[in-house]
Structure formats: structure tokens, C-alpha cells
Design a protein around this motif. Structure first.
Motif, PDB file in Angstrom:
ATOM      1  N   TRP A 260       0.855  -1.188   0.000  1.00 56.71           N
ATOM      2  CA  TRP A 260       0.000   0.000   0.000  1.00 56.71           C
ATOM      3  C   TRP A 260       0.886   1.231   0.000  1.00 56.71           C
ATOM      4  N   SER A 261       0.503   2.219  -0.790  1.00 52.88           N
ATOM      5  CA  SER A 261       1.254   3.473  -0.802  1.00 52.88           C
ATOM      6  C   SER A 261       0.308   4.639  -1.015  1.00 52.88           C
ATOM      7  N   ARG A 262       0.750   5.807  -0.572  1.00 53.16           N
ATOM      8  CA  ARG A 262      -0.018   7.028  -0.773  1.00 53.16           C
ATOM      9  C   ARG A 262       0.951   8.154  -1.108  1.00 53.16           C
ATOM     10  N   SER A 283      -3.686   6.873  -3.898  1.00 54.36           N
ATOM     11  CA  SER A 283      -3.541   5.724  -3.005  1.00 54.36           C
ATOM     12  C   SER A 283      -3.495   4.468  -3.872  1.00 54.36           C
ATOM     13  N   ASN A 284      -2.510   3.618  -3.642  1.00 52.07           N
ATOM     14  CA  ASN A 284      -2.324   2.392  -4.421  1.00 52.07           C
ATOM     15  C   ASN A 284      -2.452   1.177  -3.516  1.00 52.07           C
ATOM     16  N   TYR A 285      -3.249   0.201  -3.946  1.00 50.56           N
ATOM     17  CA  TYR A 285      -3.432  -1.047  -3.206  1.00 50.56           C
ATOM     18  C   TYR A 285      -3.067  -2.197  -4.139  1.00 50.56           C
TER      19      TYR A 285
END
Length: 369
Positions: A260-262, A283-285
């Protein structure tokens, strides 16, 4: 990042290697010339409204050559350097997306380096994404918004990486603005940590950039972002924060991972005209898996959901890689992306589609030396 592989460059590299090796044996020095060539072809169903067939360079790893060396200073200490230059196999174009640094290392205290370097996102978070692992360049999150594919490196940077403490490592980086009287204009800093215990691995990192792209000689170049009309624009960013966490677990020949990243960009402006643009947050999941089906054959796949301020993207991808030898392998991959209405579908390495969908099918060969 690249190099024009002309005769003068080759002769210079050979002279450096030969000269260093000739004086290095007694001093326990080492210098290695190495690199990689990655080339192939791809079909993309929609690039500006038309199908595209093209040759590719660097769909997994950007092609490059490098020199790496170390000198034993005694007591577990060493001096070290690394210099890489990237290029396109198909066009010969040069790129500046590989590291170049010099530093000191110690078995007991870690390593300090200075130069053009990867940040903590690359070191401690990216390995849990498929783009930062065996998937490579085309598997990046939209616009590589979290830098998991290391689209940009930090110039003017000083970096520390710790030794391992029972599986725990950490590090940090500071990149200077290099501007007189403008200390905070286009500077960056990051920290990260990793923990590994048997089949389990986890990591986290944070990156802050101030005034990104505002000055030409600072830490980072401008950021590529979607513009108001759906096209891509080169943008300067007054403040950019990126945080990422990931973990993986190996179950025999299968490795499962999640990330996960933001990434939040505020004070955004067109880098060319200076016109203000809307702030944007991504936001990446991601969930991914790699299966070593045979000693020479690996299969991988991922699904990523990316949510931005006023848009979202679904990206799915699969890849097969067959290793002919330690130095040569071939790969085939397929990637599909669907964007929300009004947002561009754009798989990394491609130009945007004219609509919400983009499909790429590609194959290539890599050779390391």
C-alpha cells in the motif's frame, strides 16, 4: 538514463578497468564492468485512439552499463563507487535514471554514499510491488506516482544504509537543493526500514520532497501528472509526501505479497507555463504473487487499485519468464488498465489511450554481462 556507446566511451571504460585491475591486486581492490540489454516488441490496443505495434527497450529493466568497484581499507572498512548509464536499445537515446555515487562502507557500521541515488522508497518499499521486483517497468502504478519503479533518482544526495541487526535494517537519504540562499527549494529526504525473518519479509518507507522541479539543479526533476483535459503534463510540486508499506511471505515455490502506498502533491503548477494545477493524492493497493513453477520458469501476476482525488484505475497484469542461462532470459507479459470516466488509461512506457481502457501484450529478451 543512457550512454552513447561510441568507441571513445568503450576505450575509456576499458582503460579504467585495466588500469585499476593492474594496480589493485595487492591493495585488494576490485572493479567490475557489467550491464544489461532488454529489448522486445509490444502491441498496444489504444494509443491516442489507434492500435500501436512497436519495438521496446526496458520493459522489465532499463538497458544500461555500469562500473562498480571497492577497495579494502582494513578493519572491515572499504571505499566504494558505482557508476551506471542507461540507454535505449532500439533508439540509442540516453537516460539519467541509474545511480552514480562514491562512498565508504563498514561491516559493523553500515554504508554512507554521496551522488545521484535511489531513495528509501526504492530500497525498503518497492521490493514488495511487482514493478519493484521481477515484473519491472511496465508494472508501475499509474504515472509511477509512488516511485516504486524508481522513475526518478535523487541528485545531490547523501545516503546511509545500516548493516543487518538480526534481520532488521534501516536507512535514510537527504538530497540538497544546491541553490544559494534557497535551501528548501527542490530538496528531498526519506527514511525506511525492513525486517526479514525466514519466509516473512516486511518494509516501510517515507519520502518528502519540497519544491520538486522548481529549480533545474535540485534534488528532483518535475513530476508527470494528468492535466485538466486528461493529457499528461510536466508539473512542479511545492510539497510531495509519499509513504509505502509492504510485506511478503514465501510458501514453498510461491511468494505472496501486498503493498500500500499514498502520494500527496500540493502546490502543483505546470512546469513550463507556471499555470496552477489542482493538488492531487494517489492511493495504491496492490496484491501480487510469484510462482517458481520450474527451475527455469517463473510466473507472476498482480492486481492494483489506484484511487486519486477525482479518478481511479484498475490494473491487472501477468508475466512469464524463462531463463535460458544465468545471463539470458526471455519473457512475455500482458497488462490491462481501466480508468474512471474522464481519466486517461496509460500503462507505464505507453502514451495515453483516447478512452478508459488500454491493453498491452509484449515479449522480449534480456542479456546480462
Amino acid at each position: 538514463m543512457g550512454i552513447s556507446m561510441n568507441r571513445a566511451a568503450v576505450r575509456a571504460a576499458g582503460t579504467i578497468v585495466a588500469g585499476t585491475l593492474s594496480v589493485g591486486a595487492a591493495a585488494q581492490s576490485s572493479v567490475a564492468l557489467y550491464g544489461e540489454l532488454d529489448a522486445g516488441f509490444a502491441y498496444v490496443n489504444n494509443v491516442g485512439g489507434r492500435a500501436q505495434y512497436r519495438t521496446t527497450s526496458g520493459l522489465i529493466d532499463g538497458s544500461y552499463w555500469g562500473l562498480e568497484g571497492a577497495e579494502d581499507l582494513g578493519g572491515g572498512a572499504k571505499a566504494l563507487f558505482r557508476f551506471e548509464r542507461g540507454f535505449s536499445v532500439s533508439s540509442g537515446e540516453e537516460f539519467n535514471d541509474h545511480p552514480a555515487y562514491v562512498g565508504l562502507g563498514s561491516d559493523a557500521y553500515g554504508q554512507v554514499t554521496l551522488g545521484h541515488q535511489y531513495d528509501s522508497i526504492h530500497d525498503y518499499f518497492a521490493p514488495f510491488t511487482l514493478t519493484g521486483g521481477n515484473g519491472g517497468t511496465a508494472f508501475a502504478h499509474p504515472f509511477d506516482n509512488d516511485n516504486a519503479n524508481n522513475s526518478y533518482l535523487a541528485a545531490n544526495s547523501i545516503k546511509y544504509a545500516s548493516p543487518s541487526y538480526d534481520g532488521f535494517t534501516f536507512g535514510g537519504m537527504y538530497a540538497f537543493s544546491n541553490g544559494a540562499g534557497r535551501f528548501a527549494e527542490n530538496r528531498a529526504y526519506s527514511i525506511g526500514a525492513n525486517y526479514s525473518a525466514g519466509a516473512f519479509n516486511a518494509g516501510a518507507a517515507w519520502l518528502r520532497a519540497n519544491g520538486r522541479g522548481v529549480t533545474p539543479s535540485g534534488a528532483y526533476d518535475p513530476f508527470v501528472l494528468p492535466g485538466p483535459d486528461g493529457s499528461l503534463v510536466s508539473a512542479s510540486v511545492r510539497k510531495q509526501d509519499t509513504v509505502g508499506v509492504g510485506a511478503s511471505y514465501a510458501l514453498g515455490d510461491v511468494t505472496l505479497a501486498g503493498a500500500w502506498s499514498r502520494s500527496i502533491s500540493t502546490g502543483v503548477a505546470d512546469a513550463d507555463s507556471g499555470a496552477p494545477l489542482a493538488s492531487i493524492a494517489f492511493s495504491n493497493y496492490e496484491a501480487n504473487a510469484t510462482w517458481q513453477l520450474l527451475p527455469a520458469l517463473a510466473l507472476a501476476g498482480m492486481y492494483v487499485y489506484t484511487n486519486a482525488s477525482n479518478a481511479h484505475w484498475h490494473t491487472g497484469a501477468v508475466q512469464a519468464n524463462y531463463q535460458f542461462s544465468k545471463r539470458t532470459d526471455v519473457y512475455a507479459e500482458a497488462l490491462y488498465q481501466r480508468a474512471s470516466s474522464g481519466a486517461p488509461a496509460v500503462i507505464n512506457t505507453n502514451d495515453p489511450s483516447s478512452g478508459r481502457n488500454q491493453l498491452m501484450i509484449a515479449a522480449g529478451v534480456r542479456h546480462r554481462f
